[in-house]
Design a protein around this motif. Structure first.
Motif, PDB file in Angstrom:
ATOM      1  N   PRO A   1       0.788  -1.236   0.000  1.00  0.00           N
ATOM      2  CA  PRO A   1       0.000   0.000   0.000  1.00  0.00           C
ATOM      3  C   PRO A   1       0.821   1.288   0.000  1.00  0.00           C
ATOM      4  N   ASP A   2       2.079   1.255   0.474  1.00  0.00           N
ATOM      5  CA  ASP A   2       2.879   2.485   0.502  1.00  0.00           C
ATOM      6  C   ASP A   2       3.689   2.691  -0.784  1.00  0.00           C
ATOM      7  N   PHE A   3       3.319   2.017  -1.843  1.00  0.00           N
ATOM      8  CA  PHE A   3       3.997   2.166  -3.138  1.00  0.00           C
ATOM      9  C   PHE A   3       3.797   3.585  -3.662  1.00  0.00           C
ATOM     10  N   ALA A   4       4.896   4.269  -4.058  1.00  0.00           N
ATOM     11  CA  ALA A   4       4.780   5.680  -4.426  1.00  0.00           C
ATOM     12  C   ALA A   4       5.425   6.015  -5.769  1.00  0.00           C
ATOM     13  N   PHE A   5       5.832   5.015  -6.557  1.00  0.00           N
ATOM     14  CA  PHE A   5       6.505   5.306  -7.821  1.00  0.00           C
ATOM     15  C   PHE A   5       5.482   5.629  -8.900  1.00  0.00           C
TER      16      PHE A   5
END
Length: 118
Positions: A91-95
């Protein structure tokens, strides 16, 4: 000239293929994602993408999948060679671009290569 195609046989598509990688693969953890890699006998790499459903909205999940596939298609040599790879997105994927994903994958791949391709 670099081959830039992305044929269907370069993708993990069946549930049993994902399960084999989850059961037998080596986990490499990055920021917001994990690569789970399992050597195969095919001579080329295949990728499967798993996006956590805690990432709300199918549009967002599908966009993440497209960006990861594009990163794999353009920079296939950065990913472990001769392996089945599951790209598990947390859930913390930011790309937001294939280039940023490729840069994040490269250090993880070095660890894999040090173990399996030396």
């Amino acid at each position: 000239m670099k081959k830039l195609s992305f044929p269907k046989d370069s993708q993990l598509r069946k549930g049993w293929e994902f399960n084999r990688v989850y059961d037998q693969g080596k986990r490499l953890h990055g920021k917001g994602f994990s690569l789970i890699c399992c050597p195969n006998d095919l001579g080329y790499s295949r990728i499967g993408i798993s996006v956590n459903r805690k990432i709300r909205g199918a549009v967002r999940r599908n966009r993440i999948k497209r960006i990861i596939r594009e990163s794999f298609r353009l920079e296939r040599e950065l990913y472990p060679s001769g392996a089945d790879i599951v790209f598990a997105v947390r859930p913390d994927f930011a790309f937001t671009s294939p280039l940023s994903i490729s840069k994040a994958v490269e250090p993880l791949t070095r660890k894999w290569r040090a173990i399996h391709e030396s």
